[in-house]
Design an enzyme around this catalytic site. Structure first.
Site, PDB file in Angstrom:
ATOM      1  N   HIS A  18       1.630   4.382  -2.971  1.00 26.03           N
ATOM      2  CA  HIS A  18       1.601   5.846  -2.884  1.00 26.03           C
ATOM      3  C   HIS A  18       2.821   6.441  -3.582  1.00 26.03           C
ATOM      4  O   HIS A  18       2.729   7.461  -4.262  1.00 26.03           O
ATOM      5  CB  HIS A  18       1.590   6.293  -1.416  1.00 26.03           C
ATOM      6  CG  HIS A  18       0.240   6.241  -0.773  1.00 26.03           C
ATOM      7  ND1 HIS A  18      -0.872   6.845  -1.321  1.00 26.03           N
ATOM      8  CD2 HIS A  18      -0.175   5.671   0.396  1.00 26.03           C
ATOM      9  CE1 HIS A  18      -1.917   6.650  -0.528  1.00 26.03           C
ATOM     10  NE2 HIS A  18      -1.525   5.933   0.508  1.00 26.03           N
TER      11      HIS A  18
ATOM     12  N   GLU B 291      -6.410   7.004  -1.250  1.00 21.61           N
ATOM     13  CA  GLU B 291      -6.283   5.843  -0.363  1.00 21.61           C
ATOM     14  C   GLU B 291      -6.894   4.602  -1.015  1.00 21.61           C
ATOM     15  O   GLU B 291      -6.314   3.516  -0.971  1.00 21.61           O
ATOM     16  CB  GLU B 291      -6.950   6.117   0.987  1.00 21.61           C
ATOM     17  CG  GLU B 291      -6.184   7.071   1.891  1.00 21.61           C
ATOM     18  CD  GLU B 291      -4.796   6.567   2.228  1.00 21.61           C
ATOM     19  OE1 GLU B 291      -4.652   5.370   2.556  1.00 21.61           O
ATOM     20  OE2 GLU B 291      -3.847   7.365   2.137  1.00 21.61           O
TER      21      GLU B 291
ATOM     22  N   HIS C 268       0.838  -1.205   0.000  1.00 26.59           N
ATOM     23  CA  HIS C 268       0.000   0.000   0.000  1.00 26.59           C
ATOM     24  C   HIS C 268       0.868   1.249   0.000  1.00 26.59           C
ATOM     25  O   HIS C 268       0.639   2.193  -0.775  1.00 26.59           O
ATOM     26  CB  HIS C 268      -0.924  -0.020   1.219  1.00 26.59           C
ATOM     27  CG  HIS C 268      -1.689   1.252   1.428  1.00 26.59           C
ATOM     28  ND1 HIS C 268      -3.001   1.406   1.037  1.00 26.59           N
ATOM     29  CD2 HIS C 268      -1.323   2.436   1.999  1.00 26.59           C
ATOM     30  CE1 HIS C 268      -3.409   2.627   1.343  1.00 26.59           C
ATOM     31  NE2 HIS C 268      -2.407   3.272   1.934  1.00 26.59           N
ATOM     32  N   GLU C 269       1.870   1.272   0.872  1.00 26.26           N
ATOM     33  CA  GLU C 269       2.718   2.466   0.984  1.00 26.26           C
ATOM     34  C   GLU C 269       3.566   2.688  -0.269  1.00 26.26           C
ATOM     35  O   GLU C 269       3.719   3.822  -0.733  1.00 26.26           O
ATOM     36  CB  GLU C 269       3.610   2.363   2.223  1.00 26.26           C
ATOM     37  CG  GLU C 269       2.846   2.359   3.543  1.00 26.26           C
ATOM     38  CD  GLU C 269       1.891   3.540   3.670  1.00 26.26           C
ATOM     39  OE1 GLU C 269       2.200   4.614   3.118  1.00 26.26           O
ATOM     40  OE2 GLU C 269       0.834   3.389   4.304  1.00 26.26           O
TER      41      GLU C 269
END
Length: 282
Positions: A135, A209, A131-132
């Site tokens: 980004h 997100e 997920h990070e």
């Protein structure tokens, strides 16, 4: 793709709001000045945000010998995402959470708390880190700087219009037969426009997100790891709250600031239940 379209549409709405506020206040030069001020502040924040936020949470860099599993997972995911391996940090905090920062993939950093490493299985940790790194791959730091700049310009312009309305900005309209509603309208606009800009900015953050969840699930190879990680993070972060500032709360994988009711409108994160439901649907 849907989240990208939504982000684009929200940016268009935010830009239109800036134009409307400028036109309503009649402050064309003020709009330019407000936009330049907001641009300078947010570009500076964009350029130095990684150093600022890492220092504010006492994040310390770790070596591969100090965290071999963490390094291995980050390296594998970075290779999968085709981005450079980011700098890796650990935050000495029992509350489980993580964030990524940096102005581009070449100057990125990922930080996880000790609480995250303590409670996550490797599959769940892979989901969090995917997920990070999503980004980073999606350049969300840059994407979020654009609405922050426009929202900042709207706020500055609204404050200028508010003072103009208080100190006689509507007199000329009254003298020309425009009635007494002009100053009142500008005053109301000056109050409501920044709130609308903030709501749109938060909606863009929530959209990013969702996009990071979807990209992260594909990057990790399956959605179950991130799904289970979000459930753990949500429960554990409520039991062991993290001391975070509202200015940096949007960086974390789950919101470190608990909110409910009408405050959720101003949340930078979508509801955990909705995020998990979307991951299940994948």
């Amino acid at each position: 793709m849907g989240n990208l379209i939504k982000t684009g549409l929200l940016l268009v709405v935010l830009t239109c709001l800036l134009v409307l506020v400028g036109a309503a206040s009649g402050a064309r030069q003020g709009m330019t000045i407000a936009f330049i001020l907001a641009l300078v502040m947010n570009v500076g924040s964009y350029w130095f945000s990684d150093k600022i936020v890492l220092a504010s949470y006492g994040a310390r860099p770790v070596t591969e010998a100090g965290a071999p599993q963490l390094y291995r997972v980050v390296r594998e995911l970075a290779a999968q995402a085709r981005i450079p391996v980011p700098a890796i940090y650990i935050i000495q905090d029992d509350s489980p959470n993580a964030f990524a920062t940096g102005r581009n993939p070449q100057h990125a950093a990922v930080a996880v708390t000790e609480g995250t490493l303590r409670i996550m299985t490797e599959d769940e940790l892979r989901g969090v880190l995917a997920h990070e790194l999503s980004h980073v791959k999606n350049r969300d730091t840059l994407i979020m700087t654009i609405p922050a700049t426009i929202a900042g310009a709207i706020t500055y312009l609204a404050q200028m219009a508010q003072w103009a309305a208080i100190f006689g900005g509507g007199r000329r309209s009254n003298d020309e037969g425009g009635g007494g509603g002009s100053a009142t309208g500008v005053f109301l606009m000056a109050i409501l426009a920044p709130i609308a800009a903030m709501l749109i900015q938060m909606a863009i953050s929530r959209s990013r997100e969702y996009e990071a969840d979807a990209t992260g699930a594909r990057l990790a190879g399956r959605a179950s790891g991130l799904q289970h990680a979000l459930q753990k993070l949500d429960m554990a972060s409520r039991q062991v709250p993290m001391e975070a500032t509202p200015a940096t709360a949007h960086l974390f994988i789950v919101n470190p600031l608990t909110s409910g009711g009408i405050a959720s409108l101003f949340s930078t994160h979508p509801p955990i239940e909705e995020r998990i439901a979307r991951l299940r649907a994948m």
